[in-house]
Design a protein around this motif. Structure first.
Motif, PDB file in Angstrom:
ATOM      1  N   LYS A  56       5.042 -31.180 -51.007  1.00 39.76           N
ATOM      2  CA  LYS A  56       6.377 -31.353 -51.338  1.00 39.76           C
ATOM      3  C   LYS A  56       6.580 -31.141 -52.982  1.00 39.76           C
ATOM      4  CE  LYS A  56      10.299 -34.218 -50.298  1.00 39.76           C
ATOM      5  NZ  LYS A  56      11.346 -34.236 -49.017  1.00 39.76           N
ATOM      6  N   LEU A  57       5.873 -31.389 -53.506  1.00 40.92           N
ATOM      7  CA  LEU A  57       5.548 -31.009 -55.378  1.00 40.92           C
ATOM      8  C   LEU A  57       5.039 -29.973 -55.420  1.00 40.92           C
ATOM      9  CD1 LEU A  57       4.222 -34.592 -56.142  1.00 40.92           C
ATOM     10  CD2 LEU A  57       7.040 -33.863 -55.942  1.00 40.92           C
ATOM     11  N   LEU A  58       4.789 -29.064 -54.934  1.00 40.89           N
ATOM     12  CA  LEU A  58       4.109 -27.518 -55.073  1.00 40.89           C
ATOM     13  C   LEU A  58       2.925 -27.996 -56.130  1.00 40.89           C
ATOM     14  CD1 LEU A  58       7.009 -25.344 -54.935  1.00 40.89           C
ATOM     15  CD2 LEU A  58       5.267 -25.814 -53.650  1.00 40.89           C
ATOM     16  N   ALA A  59       2.231 -28.832 -55.910  1.00 41.98           N
ATOM     17  CA  ALA A  59       1.675 -28.970 -56.629  1.00 41.98           C
ATOM     18  C   ALA A  59       0.072 -28.203 -56.749  1.00 41.98           C
ATOM     19  CB  ALA A  59       0.760 -30.231 -57.540  1.00 41.98           C
ATOM     20  N   SER A  75      -7.980 -18.945 -48.653  1.00 39.73           N
ATOM     21  CA  SER A  75      -6.587 -18.593 -49.191  1.00 39.73           C
ATOM     22  C   SER A  75      -6.958 -18.489 -50.471  1.00 39.73           C
ATOM     23  CB  SER A  75      -5.671 -20.094 -48.584  1.00 39.73           C
ATOM     24  OG  SER A  75      -5.756 -19.660 -47.100  1.00 39.73           O
ATOM     25  N   SER A  76      -5.535 -17.812 -50.711  1.00 39.59           N
ATOM     26  CA  SER A  76      -5.556 -18.328 -52.370  1.00 39.59           C
ATOM     27  C   SER A  76      -4.663 -19.509 -52.802  1.00 39.59           C
ATOM     28  CB  SER A  76      -5.280 -16.258 -52.736  1.00 39.59           C
ATOM     29  OG  SER A  76      -4.239 -16.274 -52.780  1.00 39.59           O
ATOM     30  N   LYS A  77      -4.702 -19.185 -53.932  1.00 34.95           N
ATOM     31  CA  LYS A  77      -3.925 -20.501 -54.667  1.00 34.95           C
ATOM     32  C   LYS A  77      -2.092 -19.529 -54.254  1.00 34.95           C
ATOM     33  CE  LYS A  77      -5.992 -22.803 -58.099  1.00 34.95           C
ATOM     34  NZ  LYS A  77      -6.336 -22.995 -59.607  1.00 34.95           N
ATOM     35  N   GLU A  78      -1.921 -18.447 -54.236  1.00 38.75           N
ATOM     36  CA  GLU A  78      -0.902 -17.830 -54.548  1.00 38.75           C
ATOM     37  C   GLU A  78      -0.273 -18.381 -52.584  1.00 38.75           C
ATOM     38  OE1 GLU A  78      -3.167 -16.367 -55.882  1.00 38.75           O
ATOM     39  OE2 GLU A  78      -1.982 -16.652 -58.336  1.00 38.75           O
ATOM     40  N   HIS A  81       0.707 -21.291 -52.744  1.00 39.14           N
ATOM     41  CA  HIS A  81       2.216 -22.324 -52.822  1.00 39.14           C
ATOM     42  C   HIS A  81       2.901 -21.463 -51.717  1.00 39.14           C
ATOM     43  CE1 HIS A  81       5.538 -20.750 -55.363  1.00 39.14           C
ATOM     44  NE2 HIS A  81       5.100 -22.185 -55.850  1.00 39.14           N
ATOM     45  N   GLN A  82       2.771 -20.371 -51.225  1.00 40.06           N
ATOM     46  CA  GLN A  82       3.713 -19.579 -50.756  1.00 40.06           C
ATOM     47  C   GLN A  82       4.148 -20.344 -49.884  1.00 40.06           C
ATOM     48  OE1 GLN A  82       2.783 -15.289 -50.207  1.00 40.06           O
ATOM     49  NE2 GLN A  82       4.604 -14.578 -49.075  1.00 40.06           N
ATOM     50  N   TRP A  83       3.041 -20.921 -48.418  1.00 36.95           N
ATOM     51  CA  TRP A  83       3.027 -21.789 -47.825  1.00 36.95           C
ATOM     52  C   TRP A  83       3.931 -22.753 -47.915  1.00 36.95           C
ATOM     53  CZ3 TRP A  83       3.436 -22.948 -42.888  1.00 36.95           C
ATOM     54  CH2 TRP A  83       3.182 -24.778 -42.319  1.00 36.95           C
TER      55      TRP A  83
END
Ligand SMILES: [Zn+2]
Length: 143
Positions: A56-59, A75-78, A81-83
């Motif tokens: 939720k916080l995109l941490a 998965s990559s961090k990107e 983040h996208q998900w």
């Protein structure tokens, strides 16, 4: 493709708000200390809750850090983040836990996460497996 929401300037700026994980405890006294790295989640359930809150916080760094090394290569961090950013996280319900207490090396948490993605209400039901390595609970896999 769902559009990616921009990162909020201060994603952790509401520490007194109720924690998104549904614990009825302020964020600051619940998942935030784990996400900010001030202390480790003491149980598998606490880690599970903080990972939901981190979505939720995109941490994203926290989600990455609390994944087992086997998961990190998937998965990559990107991509994470996208998900996470493409979903509007609505509610977490913990259905069942097994072990995962302080001193245990393994824990299982069954949960349902409700979210909206692309205008559609969805639920993610999972039985997650966690391992505790040197005092750090990590998300390993799901059953
Ligand atoms: Zn929480």
């Amino acid at each position: 493709m769902p559009s990616i929401k921009p990162l909020p300037d201060k994603p952790l700026s509401t520490p007194n708000a109720p924690c998104p994980c549904g614990s009825h405890t302020p964020l600051n006294d619940c998942c935030l200390p784990f996400i900010e790295g001030k202390c480790n989640a003491p149980t598998a359930e606490a880690l599970m809750r903080s990972r939901y809150t981190a979505h939720k916080l995109l941490a994203i760094d926290y989600l990455w850090k609390t994944w087992s090394p086997e998961q990190r290569i998937r998965s990559s961090k990107e991509e994470i983040h996208q998900w996470a950013a493409s979903c509007d996280w609505l509610q977490l319900q913990i259905l069942h836990t097994q072990k995962g207490k302080p001193g245990d090396t393994e824990g299982i948490v069954e949960f349902v996460a409700l979210f909206r993605q692309g205008g559609q209400l969805q639920q993610h039901h999972e039985v997650s497996v966690f391992q505790c390595v040197l005092g750090n609970w990590l998300y390993v896999d799901h059953q």
